[in-house]
Design a protein around this motif. Structure first.
Motif, PDB file in Angstrom:
ATOM      1  N   GLN A 220      17.794 -66.067   3.215  1.00 53.52           N
ATOM      2  CA  GLN A 220      17.366 -65.664   1.583  1.00 53.52           C
ATOM      3  C   GLN A 220      16.111 -66.273   1.024  1.00 53.52           C
ATOM      4  O   GLN A 220      15.696 -65.753   0.214  1.00 53.52           O
ATOM      5  CB  GLN A 220      18.477 -66.180   0.760  1.00 53.52           C
ATOM      6  CG  GLN A 220      20.116 -65.603   0.978  1.00 53.52           C
ATOM      7  CD  GLN A 220      21.333 -66.111   0.348  1.00 53.52           C
ATOM      8  OE1 GLN A 220      22.161 -66.305   0.881  1.00 53.52           O
ATOM      9  NE2 GLN A 220      20.934 -66.353  -0.953  1.00 53.52           N
ATOM     10  N   PHE A 251      24.930 -64.113  -0.282  1.00 52.23           N
ATOM     11  CA  PHE A 251      26.029 -64.565  -1.135  1.00 52.23           C
ATOM     12  C   PHE A 251      25.893 -66.302  -1.009  1.00 52.23           C
ATOM     13  O   PHE A 251      27.063 -66.638  -0.920  1.00 52.23           O
ATOM     14  CB  PHE A 251      27.378 -63.910  -0.868  1.00 52.23           C
ATOM     15  CG  PHE A 251      27.424 -62.658  -0.865  1.00 52.23           C
ATOM     16  CD1 PHE A 251      27.078 -61.824  -2.015  1.00 52.23           C
ATOM     17  CD2 PHE A 251      27.304 -61.756   0.250  1.00 52.23           C
ATOM     18  CE1 PHE A 251      27.126 -60.501  -2.197  1.00 52.23           C
ATOM     19  CE2 PHE A 251      27.352 -60.318   0.031  1.00 52.23           C
ATOM     20  CZ  PHE A 251      27.357 -59.893  -1.101  1.00 52.23           C
ATOM     21  N   GLY A 252      24.923 -66.668  -0.610  1.00 56.30           N
ATOM     22  CA  GLY A 252      24.673 -68.219  -0.560  1.00 56.30           C
ATOM     23  C   GLY A 252      24.767 -68.427   0.874  1.00 56.30           C
ATOM     24  O   GLY A 252      24.255 -69.638   1.286  1.00 56.30           O
ATOM     25  N   LEU A 255      21.337 -68.909   2.404  1.00 61.43           N
ATOM     26  CA  LEU A 255      20.108 -69.770   1.759  1.00 61.43           C
ATOM     27  C   LEU A 255      19.369 -70.683   2.498  1.00 61.43           C
ATOM     28  O   LEU A 255      18.165 -70.854   2.760  1.00 61.43           O
ATOM     29  CB  LEU A 255      21.041 -70.573   0.470  1.00 61.43           C
ATOM     30  CG  LEU A 255      21.476 -70.097  -0.641  1.00 61.43           C
ATOM     31  CD1 LEU A 255      22.297 -71.016  -1.499  1.00 61.43           C
ATOM     32  CD2 LEU A 255      20.460 -69.483  -1.428  1.00 61.43           C
ATOM     33  N   SER A 358      26.717 -73.615  -1.256  1.00 54.53           N
ATOM     34  CA  SER A 358      26.620 -72.762  -2.474  1.00 54.53           C
ATOM     35  C   SER A 358      27.173 -71.479  -2.017  1.00 54.53           C
ATOM     36  O   SER A 358      26.769 -70.631  -0.999  1.00 54.53           O
ATOM     37  CB  SER A 358      25.273 -72.492  -2.855  1.00 54.53           C
ATOM     38  OG  SER A 358      24.819 -73.496  -3.426  1.00 54.53           O
ATOM     39  N   VAL A 359      28.158 -70.749  -2.551  1.00 51.34           N
ATOM     40  CA  VAL A 359      28.717 -69.620  -2.635  1.00 51.34           C
ATOM     41  C   VAL A 359      28.719 -68.740  -3.667  1.00 51.34           C
ATOM     42  O   VAL A 359      29.482 -69.337  -4.655  1.00 51.34           O
ATOM     43  CB  VAL A 359      30.054 -69.543  -1.741  1.00 51.34           C
ATOM     44  CG1 VAL A 359      30.876 -68.006  -1.677  1.00 51.34           C
ATOM     45  CG2 VAL A 359      30.020 -70.140  -0.335  1.00 51.34           C
ATOM     46  N   ARG A 360      28.298 -67.453  -3.927  1.00 54.62           N
ATOM     47  CA  ARG A 360      28.314 -66.713  -5.034  1.00 54.62           C
ATOM     48  C   ARG A 360      28.572 -67.634  -6.452  1.00 54.62           C
ATOM     49  O   ARG A 360      29.639 -67.890  -6.741  1.00 54.62           O
ATOM     50  CB  ARG A 360      29.377 -65.856  -4.882  1.00 54.62           C
ATOM     51  CG  ARG A 360      29.221 -64.950  -3.751  1.00 54.62           C
ATOM     52  CD  ARG A 360      30.162 -64.057  -3.558  1.00 54.62           C
ATOM     53  NE  ARG A 360      31.156 -64.116  -2.334  1.00 54.62           N
ATOM     54  CZ  ARG A 360      32.243 -64.352  -2.192  1.00 54.62           C
ATOM     55  NH1 ARG A 360      33.253 -64.376  -3.190  1.00 54.62           N
ATOM     56  NH2 ARG A 360      32.916 -64.393  -0.955  1.00 54.62           N
ATOM     57  N   ALA A 361      27.445 -67.897  -7.192  1.00 56.53           N
ATOM     58  CA  ALA A 361      27.687 -68.798  -8.313  1.00 56.53           C
ATOM     59  C   ALA A 361      28.383 -70.067  -8.479  1.00 56.53           C
ATOM     60  O   ALA A 361      29.435 -70.324  -8.786  1.00 56.53           O
ATOM     61  CB  ALA A 361      28.457 -67.993  -9.270  1.00 56.53           C
ATOM     62  N   PRO A 362      27.763 -70.947  -7.366  1.00 59.45           N
ATOM     63  CA  PRO A 362      28.227 -72.172  -7.111  1.00 59.45           C
ATOM     64  C   PRO A 362      28.226 -73.136  -8.699  1.00 59.45           C
ATOM     65  O   PRO A 362      27.464 -72.706  -9.366  1.00 59.45           O
ATOM     66  CB  PRO A 362      27.432 -72.864  -6.466  1.00 59.45           C
ATOM     67  CG  PRO A 362      26.127 -71.902  -6.310  1.00 59.45           C
ATOM     68  CD  PRO A 362      26.573 -70.702  -6.652  1.00 59.45           C
ATOM     69  N   GLY A 515      18.029 -66.374  -4.330  1.00 61.11           N
ATOM     70  CA  GLY A 515      19.244 -67.507  -4.617  1.00 61.11           C
ATOM     71  C   GLY A 515      19.545 -67.817  -5.799  1.00 61.11           C
ATOM     72  O   GLY A 515      18.705 -67.556  -6.843  1.00 61.11           O
ATOM     73  N   GLY A 516      20.734 -68.206  -6.254  1.00 64.93           N
ATOM     74  CA  GLY A 516      20.837 -68.632  -7.446  1.00 64.93           C
ATOM     75  C   GLY A 516      20.399 -67.762  -8.751  1.00 64.93           C
ATOM     76  O   GLY A 516      20.042 -68.259  -9.978  1.00 64.93           O
ATOM     77  N   GLU A 700      25.039 -63.594 -10.416  1.00 60.71           N
ATOM     78  CA  GLU A 700      26.174 -64.591 -10.419  1.00 60.71           C
ATOM     79  C   GLU A 700      26.751 -64.471 -12.000  1.00 60.71           C
ATOM     80  O   GLU A 700      27.767 -64.770 -12.128  1.00 60.71           O
ATOM     81  CB  GLU A 700      25.727 -65.811 -10.117  1.00 60.71           C
ATOM     82  CG  GLU A 700      25.239 -65.763  -8.600  1.00 60.71           C
ATOM     83  CD  GLU A 700      24.332 -66.968  -8.514  1.00 60.71           C
ATOM     84  OE1 GLU A 700      23.669 -67.618  -9.049  1.00 60.71           O
ATOM     85  OE2 GLU A 700      24.545 -67.497  -7.224  1.00 60.71           O
TER      86      GLU A 700
HETATM   87 MO1  MOS Z   1      23.406 -68.049  -3.964  1.00 61.42          MO
HETATM   88  S1  MOS Z   1      25.337 -68.701  -3.601  1.00 61.42           S
HETATM   89  O1  MOS Z   1      22.423 -69.380  -4.692  1.00 61.42           O
HETATM   90  O2  MOS Z   1      22.869 -67.053  -2.989  1.00 61.42           O
END
Ligand code: MOS
Length: 742
Positions: A220, A251-252, A255, A358-362, A515-516, A700
C-alpha cells in the motif's frame, strides 16, 4: 512558437492556512463526475498484472513454513532430509527472515541462529524449490523440533497489561458528573478480532541485479515499504525498488511489508536466482496483522433534556509483547460528544497471538460500535428519539482540545439521512412484525479522523498536448488511477483519457501511499500542485498570469488570445507538486462525518439477522469521483455489516492459533448478506483547512458507525440489546420474546 522555457515551476505547499478553492474555478468539468476506472478494462480482461503474475525469467518458488508452537525456540530444522526431496534448492531460516520490521520482530537475529517463536503460525523458514508443488511438499514435510515456553493467549487474564500514559485522559470529575446525571448508561461491550481479508493474497517476486533488489509485491505505501525492506535486508534504500502497479485490496494488511517479501528477497540473494513467494490463504490469516479484539466499558450520563454531561470510554486491546501499536479505540469519541466530565483509559494486554495492527479504520471501526450503541441505550433511557438525542449533542467545537472544526456536517447528515430513510416510520421497541420476522430501524453517527500525508507527484505536458502523471502512489482498488487523471484533466483542460497515470513504482516521486483514507487527498493534492506549476509555466509563456489563464479542451485562452495547447508546449513541460502537512492539522479538528441508517429483520424464532436496507450519508468535502467515492462508501458499509453480524477471528483458547483461517470460516459478507445500499454524498461541502483540493478521506468513514446502526436496529426490532459483536444468532436467540410461540 513561444520562447523556450525549460525551467519548470515546481510547487511546494505546507498546509498552514486555509486554501483558496482553485478547482472550483476550472472549467473542463470532469472532476467529481462518475467516471469509470481507466484501468477497468485491463482488470476485467485479466491483463492487469498483479504481484504474483509478473513474467520474471528463471523463477524459483518459495513456500513459508509456520511454527506449530505458540512460544519458545526452534531447536532444530532437518534441512538435510528436505534437501533430498525432488526439486528442493534451499531451506532458509534465521537472518533477515526474523528481522521483519513491519511485523514487529525486529530482534537483531544473526544468520544461522534458529528462530524464537512468539505466536502460533509465525514464519520460521522458507523452502525454495524448482516448482511450487515441490516447495510446498518439502515445506509440509519439513521436520522441526522446538523447545517450548509458557505462553499467554487470553487478553482478559494476561499477566502483563500496559497503560500508555498519553491515552489515559481525565477532564473534570467524571465520577461526580456521572452520578449527577438525570439518566445514566453503564455498559460493557466486546468486539472480536478481525483480519484484513483482501482478495489478493500477499505475494512477492524478488530479483537481484548487481546488488540492487527489485521486488514485485502487493503493498500500500511504497516509500515506507522500501524503507522496511531495505532495513530488513541491511541495504541502503537506494538499492531497493518495489513495483506494485495493481493491488488486489489492502485494508491495512499491506500497509507494511509482510514475511513473504523478506523471504523472497533473502532466498533470491542466497540462491542467486529470482524467487517468488505466494502466501496461501491460511498463511495470510496466520502471519499478517490482525485487528485486536476489544473490551470497552461505556458510561454516559445526560441531563433531563438529553444533553450529555459525563462520558467515559475505557478499553482493553491486545498485542504481542514489545509491539508499539495499539488500536486507538476511543479516537472517534473525541470528535463527537462533549460533556464537562470525561474519562478515557486504554489498556494493552500482552498476549502471544499474531501481531495486531491496522485493519480497516483502526480505532473508529470498533470504538464506534460501542460508543454509538451506548448512545442509543442512553436515548432509550432518556425517552428521546436517537436522532434527536444526537442533534441535541452536536458540539460547537471538538470535545478534545476545544479546537474549531474545519468542516462538520454531522447535523445535516443526521437530518437529511433521517428524511431520506423514512426514520419517522420507526416504531417503538419490538412493535413491528412481518410474519416470522421482527423489523426495526437503527441509526448511528459516522466519524473518521482526516489526515494529510506528505506526497510528491510529477506531471508532464507532453509535446502533443497530452499529460503524464507520475508518482509512487498505489491503487488498491480504490480508484487512484481515475481520480488522478480527473484532477490533472480538470486543471489542464484535457479529457481524462489524454492523461496517462503511472503509479506503483518506488522509483517514481514519493507519495503518501494508500492508507488511513489519506491517499486520495494527499497524492491528489500533489498532482493538483504540480498542475498549478504547469499552469504558471504556461501562463508565463503566454505572457499572462495563472489566474487569467483558462485551459479547456486542449486550448489555452487568456483575454482575447486563444492557442492550441500543443502549440505552446515545444518539447514539453514538467512540474513537481509537493504537499506537506502543516499547522492546520494542529489548529483545527479535521474529520469526515456522516450518519448510518439501517433496517433489519430479526427472525423471531432463530435470532438470525438480515439487513433489509441501509443508507449512509457522508460529508467528505469535495467529491473527486462520485462513482469511486460511492463505491468506497458501499465497501465501508459492507464491512459494517460484516463486523455487526459475522466477522470474527477465532483464536484457540489453548494456544492462540487462529482456527478459522480461511474465507470459509471467516465470514465476510457475501452478496446475499448485502441488500441495496444507498450511499449519499453531500457534494457541496468543501474543507478549506484539510488540503488544497478541499477533499477528505472516505474509505474508512463508511465503516465507522455502520455496525452500530445495525446493532441499534436489532434492538428496535426485537428488544434484544447485543453488546458482544458480531451479533450471531446465539447471542440473540436466548433473549427473544417467546410469548408468541402459540
Ligand atoms: Mo488502512 S487500515 O490504514 O489501510
Amino acid at each position: 512558437m513561444m520562447a523556450k522555457d525549460q525551467a519548470t515551476m515546481d510547487v511546494t505547499l505546507t498546509m498552514d492556512t486555509a486554501q483558496p478553492r482553485r478547482l472550483d474555478q476550472m472549467v473542463q468539468g470532469v472532476l467529481g463526475g462518475a467516471m469509470a476506472r481507466p484501468e477497468g478494462p485491463l482488470k476485467v480482461r485479466g491483463a492487469a498484472t498483479y504481484a504474483a503474475e509478473h513474467a520474471v525469467a528463471d523463477l524459483a518458488e518459495g513456500v513459508l513454513v509456520r511454527a506449530t508452537i505458540t512460544k519458545g525456540k526452534v531447536k532444530a530444522i532437518d534441512e538435510a532430509a528436505a534437501l533430498k526431496l525432488p526439486g528442493v534448492i534451499a531451506v532458509l531460516t534465521g537472518g533477515p527472515l526474523l528481522r521483519n520490521p513491519a511485523q514487529g520482530q525486529a530482534s537483531e537475529a544473526p544468520e544461522q541462529v534458529l528462530p524464537e517463536v512468539h505466536y502460533f503460525g509465525q514464519p520460521i523458514a522458507v523452502v525454495v524449490a524448482d516448482s511450487f508443488e515441490n516447495a510446498r511438499h518439502a515445506a509440509q514435510t519439513l521436520r522441526v523440533t522446538y523447545t517450548e515456553a509458557k505462553a499467554e493467549v487470553d487478553p482478559e487474564t494476561a499477566s502483563t497489561v500496559e497503560r500508555p500514559k498519553k491515552s489515559q485522559i481525565e477532564t473534570g470529575d467524571f465520577d461526580a458528573g456521572f452520578q449527577a446525571g438525570a439518566h445514566q448508561i453503564d455498559a460493557l461491550y466486546h468486539t472480536e478480532p478481525h483480519t484484513s481479508a483482501a482478495m489478493e493474497p500477499h505475494a512477492s517476486i524478488a530479483r537481484w541485479d548487481q546488488g540492487r533488489l527489485e521486488l514485485w509485491g502487493s503493498y500500500q505505501m511504497l516509500k515506507h515499504n522500501v524503507a522496511e525492506l531495505a532495513d530488513a535486508m541491511g541495504l541502503p534504500e537506494s538499492k531497493v525498488r518495489i513495483h506494485a502497479p495493481y493491488v488486489g485490496g489492502g485494508f491495512g494488511g499491506k500497509l507494511g511489508i509482510a514475511p513473504e517479501a523478506v523471504a523472497a528477497a533473502h532466498a533470491a540473494r542466497e540462491i542467486g536466482r529470482p524467487v517468488r513467494v505466494v502466501m496461501a490463504r491460511q498463511q495470510v490469516f496466520d502471519m499478517t496483522l490482525r485487528r485486536t479484539e476489544t473490551a470497552q466499558r461505556l458510561r454516559l450520563a445526560c441531563d433531563a433534556t438529553g444533553k450529555i454531561t459525563a462520558l467515559a470510554h475505557e478499553d482493553r486491546v491486545s498485542n504481542l509483547p514489545g509491539e508499539s501499536y495499539s488500536e486507538p479505540v476511543a479516537q472517534g469519541t473525541h470528535f463527537l460528544y462533549g460533556g464537562a466530565d470525561r474519562r478515557f483509559t486504554h489498556e494493552v494486554a500482552r498476549v502471544h497471538r499474531p501481531a495486531a495492527g491496522s485493519v480497516r479504520a483502526p480505532g473508529e471501526a470498533v470504538g464506534m460500535i460501542a460508543l454509538e450503541c451506548a448512545v442509543d441505550e442512553l436515548a432509550e433511557a432518556a425517552g428521546i428519539d436517537p436522532v434527536e438525542l444526537r442533534l441535541r449533542n452536536l458540539p460547537k467545537t471538538a470535545p478534545k482540545g476545544d479546537l474549531p472544526f474545519s468542516e462538520n456536517a454531522l447535523g445535516r447528515c443526521l437530518k437529511e439521512g433521517a428524511a431520506r430513510f423514512g426514520w419517522d416510520k420507526r416504531g417503538t421497541t419490538a412493535s413491528r412484525r412481518d410474519g416470522d420476522w421482527w423489523v426495526g430501524l437503527g441509526v448511528a453517527a459516522a466519524v473518521r479522523t482526516n489526515v494529510l500525508e506528505e506526497s510528491i507527484a510529477r506531471v508532464t505536458l507532453e509535446p502533443d498536448g497530452s499529460a503524464t502523471v507520475a508518482t509512487d502512489m498505489t491503487d488498491i482498488g480504490t480508484g487512484t488511477y481515475a481520480i488522478l487523471s480527473q484532477i490533472a484533466a480538470e486543471m489542464l483542460g484535457l479529457r481524462p483519457d489524454q492523461v496517462t497515470v503511472k503509479l506503483g513504482d518506488s522509483d517514481l516521486p514519493k507519495s503518501s501511499g494508500s492508507g488511513g483514507s489519506f491517499g486520495a487527498q494527499s497524492c491528489g493534492s500533489a498532482v493538483f500542485l504540480a498542475c498549478q506549476g504547469l499552469r504558471a509555466a504556461l501562463a508565463k509563456r503566454l505572457g499572462t498570469t495563472e489566474e487569467e489563464l483558462t485551459l479547456k479542451d486542449g486550448t489555452a485562452t487568456s483575454g482575447n488570445r486563444r492557442v492550441p495547447l500543443a502549440d505552446v508546449l515545444d518539447s514539453g513541460l514538467s512540474a513537481t507538486g509537493h504537499i506537506k502537512p502543516g499547522d492546520t492539522e494542529d489548529d483545527f479538528a479535521i474529520a469526515g462525518y456522516g450518519a448510518h441508517f439501517a433496517e433489519v429483520r430479526v427472525h423471531a424464532f432463530t435470532g438470525e439477522v438480515r439487513v433489509a436496507r441501509m443508507l449512509g450519508i457522508f460529508s467528505i468535502g469535495r467529491v473527486l469521483n462520485r462513482l469511486t467515492a460511492e463505491s468506497q462508501c458501499h465497501g465501508g458499509m459492507i464491512w459494517g455489516i460484516g463486523s455487526a453480524l459475522s466477522e470474527e477471528l477465532q483464536h484457540d483458547r489453548r494456544d492462540g492459533r487462529i482456527v478459522n483461517h480461511d474465507l470459509a470460516g471467516y465470514h465476510v459478507p457475501c452478496h446475499l448478506d448485502v441488500p441495496q445500499l444507498d450511499a449519499v454524498l453531500l457534494e457541496d461541502t468543501r474543507d478549506d483547512q484539510a488540503n488544497p483540493i478541499q477533499a477528505k478521506g472516505i474509505g474508512e468513514l463508511g465503516i465507522s458507525g455502520a455496525a452500530a446502526a445495525i446493532g441499534n436496529a436489532i434492538f428496535n426490532a426485537c428488544g434484544v440489546r447485543v453488546r458482544d459483536f458480531p451479533a450471531t444468532p446465539d447471542k440473540i436467540f436466548p433473549h427473544l420474546p417467546f410469548d408468541d410461540w402459540g
